[in-house]
Each structure stands twice: as C-alpha cells, then as structure tokens.
Design an enzyme around this catalytic site. Sequence first.
Site, mmCIF file in Angstrom:
data_model
loop_
_atom_site.group_PDB
_atom_site.id
_atom_site.type_symbol
_atom_site.label_atom_id
_atom_site.label_comp_id
_atom_site.label_asym_id
_atom_site.label_seq_id
_atom_site.Cartn_x
_atom_site.Cartn_y
_atom_site.Cartn_z
ATOM 1 C CE LYS A 124 3.587 4.091 -9.629
ATOM 2 N NZ LYS A 124 4.007 4.977 -8.731
ATOM 3 C CG ASP A 164 3.401 2.796 -6.038
ATOM 4 O OD1 ASP A 164 3.783 3.973 -5.781
ATOM 5 O OD2 ASP A 164 2.323 1.904 -6.065
HETATM 6 P P1 NDP Z 1 3.340 0.163 1.263
HETATM 7 O O1 NDP Z 1 3.214 -1.315 0.356
HETATM 8 O O2 NDP Z 1 4.498 0.415 1.961
HETATM 9 O O3 NDP Z 1 2.290 0.572 1.950
HETATM 10 C C1 NDP Z 1 0.851 0.596 1.419
HETATM 11 C C2 NDP Z 1 -0.132 0.551 2.470
HETATM 12 O O4 NDP Z 1 -1.419 0.891 2.196
HETATM 13 C C3 NDP Z 1 -0.236 -0.566 3.569
HETATM 14 O O5 NDP Z 1 -0.492 -0.321 4.895
HETATM 15 C C4 NDP Z 1 -1.338 -1.286 2.774
HETATM 16 O O6 NDP Z 1 -1.973 -2.187 3.483
HETATM 17 C C5 NDP Z 1 -2.314 -0.251 2.403
HETATM 18 N N1 NDP Z 1 -3.059 -0.612 1.380
HETATM 19 C C6 NDP Z 1 -2.667 -0.908 0.151
HETATM 20 N N2 NDP Z 1 -3.620 -0.941 -0.819
HETATM 21 C C7 NDP Z 1 -4.770 -0.833 0.006
HETATM 22 C C8 NDP Z 1 -6.100 -0.934 -0.419
HETATM 23 N N3 NDP Z 1 -6.492 -1.303 -1.693
HETATM 24 N N4 NDP Z 1 -6.938 -0.684 0.384
HETATM 25 C C9 NDP Z 1 -6.434 -0.365 1.932
HETATM 26 N N5 NDP Z 1 -5.280 -0.028 2.252
HETATM 27 C C10 NDP Z 1 -4.292 -0.730 1.161
HETATM 28 O O7 NDP Z 1 3.309 1.460 0.167
HETATM 29 P P2 NDP Z 1 3.738 3.024 -0.056
HETATM 30 O O8 NDP Z 1 3.505 3.263 1.434
HETATM 31 O O9 NDP Z 1 4.810 3.030 -0.688
HETATM 32 O O10 NDP Z 1 2.588 3.604 -0.683
HETATM 33 C C11 NDP Z 1 1.254 4.144 -0.513
HETATM 34 C C12 NDP Z 1 0.724 5.186 -1.180
HETATM 35 O O11 NDP Z 1 1.790 6.063 -1.599
HETATM 36 C C13 NDP Z 1 0.401 4.722 -2.631
HETATM 37 O O12 NDP Z 1 -0.764 5.311 -3.314
HETATM 38 C C14 NDP Z 1 1.717 4.992 -3.450
HETATM 39 O O13 NDP Z 1 1.308 5.089 -4.977
HETATM 40 C C15 NDP Z 1 2.147 6.454 -2.890
HETATM 41 N N6 NDP Z 1 3.441 6.967 -3.264
HETATM 42 C C16 NDP Z 1 4.370 6.241 -2.790
HETATM 43 C C17 NDP Z 1 5.748 6.558 -2.723
HETATM 44 C C18 NDP Z 1 6.834 5.704 -2.354
HETATM 45 O O14 NDP Z 1 8.143 6.486 -2.349
HETATM 46 N N7 NDP Z 1 6.848 4.689 -1.750
HETATM 47 C C19 NDP Z 1 5.871 7.872 -3.649
HETATM 48 C C20 NDP Z 1 4.712 8.719 -3.959
HETATM 49 C C21 NDP Z 1 3.703 8.027 -3.580
HETATM 50 P P3 NDP Z 1 -1.745 -3.853 3.224
HETATM 51 O O15 NDP Z 1 -0.571 -3.912 3.864
HETATM 52 O O16 NDP Z 1 -2.889 -4.639 3.823
HETATM 53 O O17 NDP Z 1 -1.588 -4.147 1.651
#
Ligand code: NDP
Length: 444
Positions: A124, A164
């Site tokens: 990561k 991510d």
């Molecule tokens: P994105 O950046 O596309 O979206 C993240 C979302 O979560 C946004 O809406 C963001 O809001 C919100 N967010 C981020 N940090 C926080 C926080 N500290 N508190 C509240 N809301 C938060 O990321 P992904 O959708 O790709 O990832 C989401 C989750 O899924 C993560 O845990 C990631 O590790 C996991 N994941 C992702 C994969 C992938 O293929 N993308 C694969 C497997 C797991 P804001 O816009 O305000 O930051």
Amino acid sequence: MNAQNVVESLKKRFPNEPEYIQAVSVVLNSIEEEYNKHPEFEKANLIERLCIPDRIFTFRVSWVDDKGNVQTNMAYRVQHNMAIGPYKGGIRFHSSVNPSILKFLAFEQTFKNSLTTLPMGGAKGGSDFSPRGKSNNEVMRFCQAYLLELWRHIGPDTDVPAGDIGVGGREVGYMFGMYRKLAHDFTGTFTGKGLEFGGSLIRPEATGYGNVYFLTSMLATRNIELKGKKVLVSGSGNVAQYTCEKLLQLGATPLTLSDSNGYIYDPDGITREKLDYVMELKNVQRGRIKEYAEKYGCKYVEGARPWGEKADIALPSATQNEINADDAKKLVANGVIAVSEGANMPCTPEAIKIFQDAKILYAPGKAANAGGVATSGLEMSQNSERLSWTREEVDAKLKGIMADIHANCVKYGKEADGTINYVKGANVAGFMKVAKAMMAQGII
Ligand code: NDP
C-alpha cells in the site's frame, strides 16, 4: 503463539501506530487456534515475519502550486509481503495518511490478495497530499513529483500500484504517464488505468459490485433475497457509487450517502437518475454531498454518519473506523440483518463484536471488498497477454471469484452452531496460503 503477547510486543516496537496494531490484533486473534495446530510455523517465527512489512520507502515530494508556491508532502510505499506474487495494493492521497494507516492497509491487503486466489503479494502507498480543492494541473504536478521517486521501486513483476481514497482514474492516468516516461517502458505497472491504455472493463465498478455479490451470497445462507431491501451506504466515491449501481440493478434501495462533511438521507431512495447526478457531482464537479440534499430537498446532517437511520442492510464504503460501538448498537436496535464492508476496516473491533453477538451477517472488507483488487489482477493478466476481455467476461470472472471467496469463508469460518464467522473464515483462508508459501521459501 499467544496472540495477545505478540500484539503487546508489536505495540512496544511501534508505539504510535494504532490502526496497524488494531488490524494485526483482529487477524491474530482469529487465526491463533489454526496457527497453533502447526508447531513448524512457531519454530520459524512466521508470525513476526508476517506482521512486519518487508520494507517501507519514505520520501518527501516537492511540487509547485498554481500560485507558484513550492509545497512539500510526505509520501510512502509499504511493501508488506511478496511470498505469493508481486507486491500489489493501492495508493491513497488524503491528509490523514501516515505510516500507521498504510501499514494496516498493506497488512490487510496481503491476506485479501491471497483470498482472491490470484498470485499477488500485499502493499500500500500514499501521501498526505489532499486532491480536494486542488486544480487539475496541481493534481497532475503532484502525481508526477510522487512518481519521480516511486518509479524506481515498482514494476510489472515487482510492485503494481492502483487507486484508493483520493486516487481514481485521473490520478492513475497521470502516475502511469510519468512512470512509462521515466521507465521508458509500456508495461502493466499500474491497474485502474484508462481503457485506451491497458485498463480493464469493470475495474472501476469492481469493488462496489463485488461487495454486493458477496452480500447476496451471505443473504442466501439464510434464504434472504436482496430485492426490496433498504440499504445504508456511506461514502460517495468510487466504492459507494458502484455499490449503489449494483443495488439498484438487483432491486434494492440505497437510502444514504456521505462524505467527510456529513450524510444525506433520501427516504424515496437514490434512483438511477439521482446516482447519475452524484457521479457528475463527485467525479466531474468535485462538489460536496450536501448539494444532493439541496437539489432533491432531502435531509442532510452535517458532521454525522448515517448509522442511526432505519434500514435492512449497512454497507460502509468510506473509510476506516467509521462504525463504532454506539453506531453498531443503533444498527442492531434498528433491525439490520447484514453489514458488509466496502471500505477497509470501517468497523471497530467493539462494533464487530456487537454484530457477531447479535448473530447478524457481518463480512470483513478483506473478503467483501476483494473484488477491486481481484479485477486489478485480471487487468494484469490482460496486460501480460496484450488482450482485452469483454465486460461480460470480466464480470463473470469477478462473480466467480466473489463466490469462491465466500465459499472459503464458509469452509474455514463455520461455527459449531452452524453460523459462519466470516472474520475467522477470511483470515484463516487468507493466512494459510501465505504461510505455506513462506515456509516453502525458507527464512528470508
Ligand atoms: P474515494 O476517494 O473515491 O471516496 C472516498 C469517500 O469516502 C469519499 O466520499 C470521501 O469523502 C469519504 N471519506 C474519505 N475519508 C473520510 C473520512 N476520514 N471521514 C469520512 N468520510 C471520508 O475512495 P474509494 O471509494 O476508492 O475508497 C473508499 C474505501 O474503500 C476506502 O476504505 C478504501 O480503502 C476502500 N477500498 C477501495 C477500493 C477501490 O477499488 N477503490 C478497493 C478496496 C477497498 P471526501 O470526498 O469528503 O473526502
């Protein structure tokens, strides 16, 4: 191995890394019994070699913002374990990124990748750079500056990064462009690439779709249908958006979405048309979820998470530790039947215990959200054979992989009372393959 003792010793060695210790503790507690059936593991001190990453690169990234100011950020790549394949894991750009968070993610990734059945090790990376509020040019300059250092540590058979939080198609494109320029090589070194330059169909959708496929397998163990169910989804990024898309396709109704400022609750459901608006808002306009409530006249709650709303299912898809014990109690009291993790480690250990005690269906992220990295593995295969598979082919493979992961969780997680402990199932299944590979390869 005594899990508690190992965790205590790691806590002393790494005192300021709570997320890493939390992830290690959950895994060790669930594999302790199985591990102790193999005295040869203990003799080879397998557990420390498996918990501590192979190496961590830490470096400064300097870049110039649109006003001409020179900015600096900290950046990292954690290469955790390479026993079953090249290092593989996403890159996170978020102000909260630090070594503890990346170490927990790389540790989890190692077992998740093993569970997919594909040959991928765990890694990561990321930076405390936040793309929020930055111009396109600033994001591009940062990605290029990050690659100036990262490129020498990665490669198609060494380490293959992906997206991510804060890293989507745009960022992967800029990083891949800089990588091939520096390496003078067009290889499958990143996944999540654009379709025009080696990306795979279904990769953007894969994590969200995969979580819903896994959820339907879990529900099927209790003869429950997804159709007609109301669902709480958190986040509004990649995972949340495609989770909603698949829920809608299968006849369920998403009611909530969130971002780091608050959540929206739409009692009429987030329809296809409203989801298109969210995709435009988040992926193109890069706006806030609050604007959804303003457009559709529904409830928005600032500074809160959606877990107090009534629904049948919860799919946390934003970030780590977003469901604590209080949230879990509210979900159980409201009659939730299943919680499946789209995000990595969104539930605290206390919350997990509440779900397990209440005997509701609960799936950890390393199983439920493994569809993302599995499809990244499929992108690597397509790049290697220089061919592109159809949408249907990739989706069928994704479905098959999620069904296999579910079957493995059942195999290793079935309890005496017939219920399935998905935490134990996923951890033991993921662990055994890596452990056997490490044993066979000697002390290195
Ligand atoms: P994105 O950046 O596309 O979206 C993240 C979302 O979560 C946004 O809406 C963001 O809001 C919100 N967010 C981020 N940090 C926080 C926080 N500290 N508190 C509240 N809301 C938060 O990321 P992904 O959708 O790709 O990832 C989401 C989750 O899924 C993560 O845990 C990631 O590790 C996991 N994941 C992702 C994969 C992938 O293929 N993308 C694969 C497997 C797991 P804001 O816009 O305000 O930051």
